[in-house]
Design a protein around this motif. Structure first.
Motif, PDB file in Angstrom:
ATOM      1  N   VAL A  35       0.858  -1.184   0.000  1.00 13.56           N
ATOM      2  CA  VAL A  35       0.000   0.000   0.000  1.00 13.56           C
ATOM      3  C   VAL A  35       0.896   1.237   0.000  1.00 13.56           C
ATOM      4  CG1 VAL A  35      -1.730   1.310   1.293  1.00 13.56           C
ATOM      5  CG2 VAL A  35      -1.782  -1.188   1.346  1.00 13.56           C
ATOM      6  N   SER A  36       0.627   2.139  -0.930  1.00 11.13           N
ATOM      7  CA  SER A  36       1.352   3.409  -0.991  1.00 11.13           C
ATOM      8  C   SER A  36       0.352   4.545  -0.881  1.00 11.13           C
ATOM      9  CB  SER A  36       2.096   3.539  -2.329  1.00 11.13           C
ATOM     10  OG  SER A  36       3.069   2.532  -2.456  1.00 11.13           O
ATOM     11  N   LEU A  37       0.771   5.640  -0.285  1.00  9.65           N
ATOM     12  CA  LEU A  37      -0.092   6.810  -0.230  1.00  9.65           C
ATOM     13  C   LEU A  37      -0.417   7.266  -1.650  1.00  9.65           C
ATOM     14  CD1 LEU A  37      -1.601   8.942   1.405  1.00  9.65           C
ATOM     15  CD2 LEU A  37       0.526  10.253   1.510  1.00  9.65           C
ATOM     16  N   SER A  38       0.550   7.157  -2.549  1.00 11.00           N
ATOM     17  CA  SER A  38       0.333   7.592  -3.935  1.00 11.00           C
ATOM     18  C   SER A  38      -0.731   6.762  -4.659  1.00 11.00           C
ATOM     19  CB  SER A  38       1.645   7.571  -4.720  1.00 11.00           C
ATOM     20  OG  SER A  38       2.228   6.285  -4.682  1.00 11.00           O
ATOM     21  N   ASP A  39      -1.090   5.597  -4.124  1.00  3.98           N
ATOM     22  CA  ASP A  39      -2.185   4.797  -4.694  1.00  3.98           C
ATOM     23  C   ASP A  39      -3.507   5.559  -4.644  1.00  3.98           C
ATOM     24  OD1 ASP A  39      -0.377   2.705  -4.968  1.00  3.98           O
ATOM     25  OD2 ASP A  39      -1.108   1.617  -3.199  1.00  3.98           O
ATOM     26  N   TYR A  40      -3.584   6.547  -3.756  1.00  2.02           N
ATOM     27  CA  TYR A  40      -4.824   7.282  -3.520  1.00  2.02           C
ATOM     28  C   TYR A  40      -4.836   8.644  -4.213  1.00  2.02           C
ATOM     29  CZ  TYR A  40      -5.494   3.572  -0.211  1.00  2.02           C
ATOM     30  OH  TYR A  40      -5.638   2.324   0.340  1.00  2.02           O
TER      31      TYR A  40
END
Length: 191
Positions: A70-75
């Motif tokens: 999970v990456s913050l950039s996924d959002y």
């Protein structure tokens, strides 16, 4: 150190309960943020990375409870409530049911909840898993096993939350527990 953190957490929880129960609309929690919507910033890609409101949120990549990355950039393109918590923290326990209720309702559109467990400060291995199972939490829970993300975001109090707009810009930082009403109001302010 852990006793101090536990006592501090209990004190924060007691103050939160007093604020929300006895002071209601006159309390500090309801006066922390104004009601107007944040303005969309021009050239968000040029904003410096940092942890203060107005900075671009630092990206990170962690593994969640199911072993997925999970990456913050996924959002990117979504409004994000980024929360840092531990299973032994009383204020963290207090806010989790509201977070789960909001996540289930999906009443706030493209708003996402990302609750980073500070796994390296858990009392026992697996406490975070037991907590999630016992409370029926279904929102994404990345595990900060080494404390790297907690350090990068300079987390000093538990819980600490960041409201991040759809361009990845931090708009507010809140130390201490928040309730459903507060999360909803602040999320609606995010562009």
């Amino acid at each position: 150190m852990k006793k101090f953190l536990l006592v501090a957490g209990i004190i924060l929880l007691a103050l939160f309960v007093i604020d929300k129960t006895f002071l209601k609309d006159k309390g500090v929690v309801n006066k922390v943020l104004p009601a107007e919507k944040y303005e969309r910033l021009e050239n968000p890609e040029e904003i410096a990375v940092g942890i203060e409101p107005g900075n671009k949120a630092p990206d990170f990549t962690l593994t969640d409870l199911e072993g997925k990355t999970v990456s913050l950039s996924d959002y990117k393109g979504k409004r994000v409530f980024l929360n840092f918590w531990a299973s032994w923290c009383p204020p963290c326990k207090a806010e989790m049911p509201d977070m789960q209720e909001l996540y289930e309702e999906k009443a706030i559109g493209d708003f996402e909840i990302l609750a980073v467990n500070m796994t390296f400060i858990e009392k026992n291995k697996g406490d975070e898993m037991d907590f999630v199972k016992d409370h029926g939490l279904t929102f994404p829970i990345p595990l900060d096993v080494k404390g790297q993300v907690m350090g990068e975001y300079e987390i000093m109090a538990y819980p600490t939350s960041f409201f991040i707009d759809s361009d990845g810009i931090i708009r507010s930082r809140v130390m201490g527990a928040v309730d459903k009403d507060f999360i909803e109001k602040e999320s609606k302010r995010l562009p």
